[in-house]
Every structure is written in structure tokens, then in C-alpha cells.
Design a protein around this motif. Structure first.
Motif, PDB file in Angstrom:
ATOM      1  N   VAL A   7      32.714   8.465  34.415  1.00  0.00           N
ATOM      2  CA  VAL A   7      32.313   9.919  33.500  1.00  0.00           C
ATOM      3  C   VAL A   7      33.702  10.157  32.696  1.00  0.00           C
ATOM      4  CG1 VAL A   7      32.127  12.167  33.754  1.00  0.00           C
ATOM      5  CG2 VAL A   7      31.059  10.673  35.505  1.00  0.00           C
ATOM      6  N   ALA A   8      33.491  10.187  31.458  1.00  0.00           N
ATOM      7  CA  ALA A   8      34.453  10.586  30.558  1.00  0.00           C
ATOM      8  C   ALA A   8      34.811  11.956  30.497  1.00  0.00           C
ATOM      9  CB  ALA A   8      34.161  10.121  29.187  1.00  0.00           C
ATOM     10  N   GLU A   9      35.799  12.704  30.654  1.00  0.00           N
ATOM     11  CA  GLU A   9      36.188  14.034  30.925  1.00  0.00           C
ATOM     12  C   GLU A   9      36.701  14.453  29.318  1.00  0.00           C
ATOM     13  OE1 GLU A   9      37.090  15.417  35.192  1.00  0.00           O
ATOM     14  OE2 GLU A   9      38.567  14.027  34.448  1.00  0.00           O
ATOM     15  N   GLY A  10      36.353  15.981  29.190  1.00  0.00           N
ATOM     16  CA  GLY A  10      36.938  16.362  28.123  1.00  0.00           C
ATOM     17  C   GLY A  10      36.653  16.057  26.662  1.00  0.00           C
ATOM     18  N   PHE A  41      43.142  10.638  28.043  1.00  0.00           N
ATOM     19  CA  PHE A  41      42.774   9.380  27.330  1.00  0.00           C
ATOM     20  C   PHE A  41      41.778   9.378  26.426  1.00  0.00           C
ATOM     21  CE2 PHE A  41      45.015   8.430  31.604  1.00  0.00           C
ATOM     22  CZ  PHE A  41      45.941   7.649  31.177  1.00  0.00           C
ATOM     23  N   VAL A  42      40.687   9.998  26.991  1.00  0.00           N
ATOM     24  CA  VAL A  42      39.282  10.260  26.256  1.00  0.00           C
ATOM     25  C   VAL A  42      39.592  10.910  24.938  1.00  0.00           C
ATOM     26  CG1 VAL A  42      37.195  11.245  26.228  1.00  0.00           C
ATOM     27  CG2 VAL A  42      38.142  10.150  28.242  1.00  0.00           C
ATOM     28  N   GLN A  73      45.649   3.879  24.221  1.00  0.00           N
ATOM     29  CA  GLN A  73      44.607   4.762  25.004  1.00  0.00           C
ATOM     30  C   GLN A  73      43.311   3.829  25.084  1.00  0.00           C
ATOM     31  OE1 GLN A  73      45.953   7.084  26.602  1.00  0.00           O
ATOM     32  NE2 GLN A  73      47.834   7.175  25.223  1.00  0.00           N
ATOM     33  N   ARG A  74      42.898   3.188  23.900  1.00  0.00           N
ATOM     34  CA  ARG A  74      41.766   2.251  23.957  1.00  0.00           C
ATOM     35  C   ARG A  74      41.921   1.295  24.911  1.00  0.00           C
ATOM     36  NH1 ARG A  74      37.660   0.924  20.532  1.00  0.00           N
ATOM     37  NH2 ARG A  74      37.984   2.688  19.220  1.00  0.00           N
ATOM     38  N   ALA A  75      43.022   0.514  24.872  1.00  0.00           N
ATOM     39  CA  ALA A  75      43.112  -0.619  25.944  1.00  0.00           C
ATOM     40  C   ALA A  75      43.214   0.150  27.210  1.00  0.00           C
ATOM     41  CB  ALA A  75      44.597  -1.072  25.708  1.00  0.00           C
ATOM     42  N   ASP A 112      38.669  11.659  40.714  1.00  0.00           N
ATOM     43  CA  ASP A 112      38.869  12.521  39.467  1.00  0.00           C
ATOM     44  C   ASP A 112      40.273  12.376  38.746  1.00  0.00           C
ATOM     45  OD1 ASP A 112      38.115  14.575  37.879  1.00  0.00           O
ATOM     46  OD2 ASP A 112      38.951  16.375  38.932  1.00  0.00           O
ATOM     47  N   ASP A 113      40.189  12.939  37.538  1.00  0.00           N
ATOM     48  CA  ASP A 113      41.590  12.789  36.763  1.00  0.00           C
ATOM     49  C   ASP A 113      42.188  11.261  36.835  1.00  0.00           C
ATOM     50  OD1 ASP A 113      41.013  15.477  36.071  1.00  0.00           O
ATOM     51  OD2 ASP A 113      42.390  16.073  37.717  1.00  0.00           O
ATOM     52  N   PHE A 114      41.253  10.161  36.743  1.00  0.00           N
ATOM     53  CA  PHE A 114      41.929   8.903  36.770  1.00  0.00           C
ATOM     54  C   PHE A 114      42.720   8.589  35.798  1.00  0.00           C
ATOM     55  CE2 PHE A 114      41.699   4.382  36.444  1.00  0.00           C
ATOM     56  CZ  PHE A 114      42.248   4.010  37.470  1.00  0.00           C
ATOM     57  N   GLY A 115      44.009   8.077  36.042  1.00  0.00           N
ATOM     58  CA  GLY A 115      45.070   7.651  34.972  1.00  0.00           C
ATOM     59  C   GLY A 115      46.067   8.617  35.229  1.00  0.00           C
TER      60      GLY A 115
END
Length: 620
Positions: free
Chosen positions: A571-574, A541-542, A552-554, A515-518
Motif C-alpha cells: 500500500v502506498a501511503e500519502g 518516499f511516495v 527515493q525511486r530506488a 506500517d510506515d515502512f522505511g
């Protein structure tokens, strides 16, 4: 006509004097009787009143006798002590009245014992200007098996001491014995009430009483005061392996070692089981940390018990007045929370630290309420769910993520950012995670819904957690593939501790999501070595993808490529806007979560519907 008796008395001065003397004696006896009744009534009810009345009784005896002495001794008469005495002031002596059984003989005990073995010794021992001491009587009265009281009556006249004086003295002596016996029982009761029977040090009651006194002093002088909670590590193993007698001896040896490094002003108490409290008056956090270090050093050397060498470490929690609470109860809760935090983090000592933007008082209240809900006493964890949708299937709901709320009777509904940090810091997170997991599995029973539950690192690191999850799923009939356990990158930063648990869970069919990767600093190499089935890209990031932020795109493109290489889902969050949704689609991410698709709703609103024919008998 013969004279009446009154006339005879009036005519006979000797008879009249005798009659008046008899009346005076009768009044005196009545006064004695009244005093004795009062003394008898108050002796049991009120020790202080009984002492005062006993002094009055001794004074009455002293109006007729030159000396009245009350003695106490244990065993042989050579150990006799004068504990109460009165001397007729009319003879030039000194009046001394005391019934608290405190010796008052400056010359030593032997002189007073000897003073009533012979009249000659009595004359020299008293030091009174009396020409003769012709009569003396000593009455004995046992108080206990080892303690006796005696009352000595001495008169300077040739007349024998009146029998009524002797009887009265015996009655007073018996009441003195009663008073002393009651005082002794009260003293023993007080000792038991404030002393730990095993170690002989203070107990919890004495600890709290002394802490209240020292807190009042610290408040007046604007000084600090510290409480230490000391918990023994692996003490249960000692009891289970060697028996409670060895465990008791270990507690005594530990008590001796800790006492050996304490100051005379400090108070060590056994609070119960293998937990000790240490009160440090006028001590700040630095001083408390220094004391904790001395305690750890004192307990480093192994203990020799029952022919075995036993190592027993400690976890110490520290709370300081006034920083961590304004009452003793607040400080105790803070020190207890810090101690559990130290134990679960495997650190030797921790000073209590309330979470940011949260007062110490509020933190302690949340801690207390959490303990109650975990024990099933009060409050409830309310489960909410947020949908995870499939972007390639018309945003159909595929899964649900469980998000908890904490409902309290007096603080209202608390959000995770209010109570999860408290649970983590105070060592409650393992029990809380298991409670939430049990409620989630119960809600999933009889359905084919896939649900995700967040677990903290200490929960995953717990030795029996994989077995616990397997037993929970087996008992409910839930297939392990229906459960995602979400962990954060904090776990990945300590892969050595996480690897065995993650492999055991994965082998049992349970799936793992990162979860919360990055947001952390995890190594991609480490991620590749762990059995992870899903990566959830953090909302930060999303949410910038729609604004065409190049960095962020990179980053997102790199994560997508990594996920493809590892064969894990994303999974893209937020996601909150259409632009963000489209940007995620453009990157080939198929699963999404955010307010655009649904806010967290109570479990009863989004409760998974049972599948017809699917019951608790379903396996994996």
C-alpha cells in the motif's frame, strides 16, 4: 414594739457579720454553679475552652484550700503523675495550672504520690513555707480501664474540708476525666486518619498533607522536591498463591526494608494495595534516582514467607517539583504516569517526561481524561476512517483504515499526535488500543468490510492479546480475514517478543500490516521471518516519486521487489497528487491511500453498510 429582724441584725454586730458571710458564701456558690454549668457545656464542645474553665475551677478551690493537685496514673498508684496543681499564692507558694495531662514534677513521680499518703511527706514534697498541713482528701475517678485521675485537696487549718468543696472538686475531677477521654479519642482518631493500619506508616492523606507543606517550603526557598511512586511487581501472584495473610506480611517486610534506606526527613506512605509513595523534601531528580536505586537494591534479596522464598521487584515513577507540576495533584499524576510507564516498559525506574511541544500541565490533563474514557466515565474515542483504494479498479474503495480522535468535554477534540504519545508514555496504550479495537469490531458487525487498526508494541506484547482478539471476533461474528492489525517497525526491532504473538494472530486468520515502512531500521531478514501480510510504504518516499527523485525511486523499487519475493501486498501511503498516483501505478503498486482519494471522515459518515443476510452468526 419589738424590733424587726433587720433591726436585730443591725444591733448585733456578730449576727450581721454572720449574715454577710452567708451572703458571700451564697454568692460564691452561685458563681461556682455558673462556672460549673459553663464548664459542663463546653467540655464536650471545645476542649481548649474546657481546659481554661477547668483552670478557673481549680483556682476557685485554691482560694479556700492551700493545695489542689490533680494526678493521673496507669495501674498501681506508684505510677502516679501530677498533671495539674494550684497553690495559694498568699502562702508564698507558686501557682501552677495545667490540664493537658503533662507531668510537672521535677523530682519524679514517687514524691508526688508519697506527698498525699502522709501529711509529713506532703510538707516536704511541696517545698512550701507552710507551718501545718492538717487536712487532706484524695478523690479518684477512672477515665479508662487502665487510666485513673485523682484530685487531692489539702488544707492548713484544723477545720475539715467543707463537703461542698469536696463535691465541687469531684465535679471538676469528672470533667477533667471527660476532657482527657475526649482528647484521647481525638488522638486515636487522628492516628487512624493519618496511619495505614497494616504497616503503621503514613497513609495517602498524611502523604498529601506533608507533600503540600514541603511544596510550600520548596516554593519559598526556590528548591526542588521529589515524589516517588513505588509499585510492587507480581504482588497479586503472591496473594493468589499464598493467601492475603502472606501478602500482608510481605508488605510489612517491604515497608521495613524501604524505611531502612530512607532519611529521617523522608516520608514513606502506603497509598493503597501494593503501591507506596515516598516524599523526598528538597531533592532533585538526581537525588530521587539515587534513592530509587537504593530501594531496588534493598528489595533485591528474596523474602522468606510461609516456608517459601519470594522475589518481589518494583517499578518506580519519579516526579519533581516544579518541573513536572505546580501542585501536589499534578506531581502525583506525573509520578503515577512515570511508574506505569516503567512497569509497561519493564524498566525499574522512570522520571516523568512530558512529550515534546506539550506542557507538563497539558500532558497531565490528557492523561487524566484518557483514564476517564478508558473507565467509561467521561469523554469518547471518535473513530474516523480513511479509504484504501484499488488503483487497478478505478480507485474503488477496498478497505478502511481506522484513525482515532479523542473528544473531551473541556479540551475539545484531540488528535492522535496529542494523546497517543501520552498513552504510550504513561502505560495506558494497551487499554486504549483495546477500546479502539472493540469499537471497530462493533462497527464492522454484519458487514464484509475489511478494516485496519493500528496497535502499539506493548499491546502486541501483552500475553493474552491474541486470545483477546479471537474472543472479540468470535463474539461479534466478524471473519478474522476482515481485520488488519497495523504494527510499526518498532515491533520488528524486537522480533523475539513479537514472533509468538504475530504467529498466533496469523494462525487465527487475522492479517498483519507493517506500517510506515522505511522510517525505522528493521532488518529485511527479520521481516522475512515474521508472518506479515502487507507492507505500507511511508509517505515520505511516495511523495517524492512524482519529482523523479532517484534515491527515493530506488528505495521504492527495492521494496516492491521484496514484497513480490515475500508474496505480500503493498500500500502506498500519502498520495496527494495525480503525479504521485501515476508514479505509484508505474511501480506496479495496486493499493493506495492519501488525501487524493479521501480524507479521514467520521465513522458515521463512512460506516460500512450491512450485507443482506449477513449477521452476527457469520464465522470465519
Amino acid at each position: 414594739m419589738p424590733h424587726s429582724h433587720d433591726g436585730d441584725r443591725g444591733a448585733d454586730p456578730i449576727a450581721q457579720a454572720r449574715h454577710l458571710a452567708d451572703l458571700e458564701h451564697l454568692r460564691e456558690r452561685n458563681a461556682r454553679l455558673e462556672l460549673f454549668v459553663r464548664l459542663s457545656t463546653r467540655a464536650v464542645a471545645d476542649i481548649n475552652d474546657a481546659r481554661a474553665l477547668t483552670r478557673d475551677a481549680l483556682s476557685q478551690l485554691a482560694t479556700h484550700l492551700r493545695i489542689v493537685g490533680v494526678f493521673a496514673w496507669n495501674g498501681p498508684a506508684e505510677g502516679m503523675l501530677l498533671v495539674a496543681s494550684t497553690v495559694n499564692e498568699a502562702t508564698g507558694g507558686v501557682l501552677r495550672l495545667d490540664t493537658d495531662l503533662t507531668p510537672h514534677d521535677p523530682a519524679g513521680t514517687a514524691s508526688w504520690a508519697d506527698s498525699f499518703r502522709s501529711l509529713d511527706a506532703a510538707r516536704s514534697a511541696t517545698g512550701l513555707p507552710l507551718s501545718t498541713l492538717n487536712s487532706h482528701i484524695v478523690l479518684n475517678c477512672p477515665v479508662t480501664e487502665t487510666l485513673q485521675l485523682a484530685i487531692a485537696l489539702v488544707d492548713s487549718t484544723d477545720d475539715p474540708i467543707p463537703a461542698e468543696d469536696v463535691a465541687y472538686a469531684a465535679s471538676v475531677l469528672n470533667l477533667l476525666a471527660l476532657i482527657h477521654a475526649q482528647e484521647q479519642r481525638q488522638s486515636e482518631a487522628a492516628t487512624l486518619a493519618y496511619t495505614d493500619p497494616l504497616t503503621g506508616i503514613a497513609n495517602r492523606r498524611a502523604f498529601v498533607d506533608q507533600a503540600n507543606r514541603h511544596m510550600a517550603l520548596a516554593s519559598r526557598e526556590n528548591r526542588a522536591m521529589a515524589l516517588l511512586f513505588i509499585d510492587l511487581n507480581r504482588f497479586k501472584d503472591v496473594n493468589d498463591s499464598f493467601g492475603h495473610s502472606v501478602g500482608d506480611e510481605l508488605l510489612n517486610q517491604i515497608t521495613a526494608r524501604i524505611n531502612g534506606v530512607c532519611r529521617t526527613s523522608d516520608l514513606l506512605a502506603r497509598l493503597g494495595g501494593d503501591e507506596f509513595g515516598l516524599l523526598l523534601p528538597l531533592t532533585n531528580a538526581d537525588g530521587a534516582l539515587a534513592m530509587a536505586a537504593r530501594i531496588h537494591d534493598a528489595l533485591l534479596a528474596p523474602f522468606s514467607l510461609a516456608g517459601e522464598t519470594i522475589q518481589c521487584g518494583t517499578s518506580v515513577g519519579i516526579a519533581v517539583f516544579p518541573d513536572h507540576g505546580e501542585t501536589v495533584d499534578d506531581l502525583q499524576q506525573a509520578a503515577d504516569a512515570a511508574m506505569y510507564s516503567a512497569k509497561h516498559s519493564q524498566e525499574p525506574t522512570r522520571v516523568y517526561r512530558p512529550p515534546q511541544n506539550q506542557s507538563a500541565r497539558q500532558t497531565l490533563l490528557i492523561d487524566q481524561r484518557l483514564r476517564r474514557v478508558i473507565n467509561g466515565e467521561d469523554g469518547a474515542i471518535a473513530l474516523h476512517c480513511q479509504p484504501i483504494v484499488a488503483l487497478d479498479d478505478g480507485c474503488a474503495v477496498r478497505e478502511l483504515e481506522v484513525l482515532s480522535r479523542f473528544d473531551t468535554s473541556d479540551m475539545g477534540r484531540l488528535t492522535p499526535d496529542q494523546f497517543i504519545p501520552v498513552a504510550e508514555r504513561n502505560g495506558l496504550i494497551v487499554d486504549l488500543d483495546r477500546l479502539i479495537l472493540r469499537q471497530t469490531v462493533a462497527a464492522m458487525a454484519g458487514t464484509d468490510t475489511v478494516m485496519s487498526v493500528n496497535i502499539a508494541a506493548p499491546t502486541l506484547y501483552h500475553a493474552d492479546f491474541p486470545a483477546y482478539v479471537s474472543e472479540l471476533l468470535d463474539a461479534s461474528g466478524i471473519g478474522p480475514h476482515q481485520l488488519y492489525l497495523e504494527i510499526t517497525e518498532r515491533v520488528v526491532t524486537d522480533p523475539g517478543r513479537a514472533l509468538a504473538a504475530l504467529e498466533a494472530l496469523s494462525s487465527a486468520g487475522v492479517r498483519i500490516a507493517l506500517d510506515d515502512f522505511g522510517t525505522g531500521y528493521s532488518s529485511l531478514t527479520v521481516i522475512a521471518d515474521l508472518p506479515i501480510h502487507r507492507i505500507k510504504i511511508d509517505r515520505r518516499f511516495v511523495q517524492q516519486l512524482g519529482a523523479e527523485h532517484p534515491l527515493q525511486r530506488a528505495i521504492v523499487e527495492s521494496v516492491v521487489a521484496m514484497a513480490d519475493g515475500l508474496g505480500v501486498s503493498l500500500v502506498a501511503e500519502g498520495i496527494e497528487t495525480l503525479a504521485q498516483e501515476q508514479a505509484v501505478r508505474d511501480h506496479g503498486i495496486l493499493l493506495a491511500q492519501g488525501y487524493r482519494f479521501g480524507r479521514p471522515e467520521p465513522m458515521e459518515v463512512m460506516r460500512p453498510q450491512p450485507v443482506p443476510g449477513l449477521g452476527h452468526e457469520r464465522g470465519t
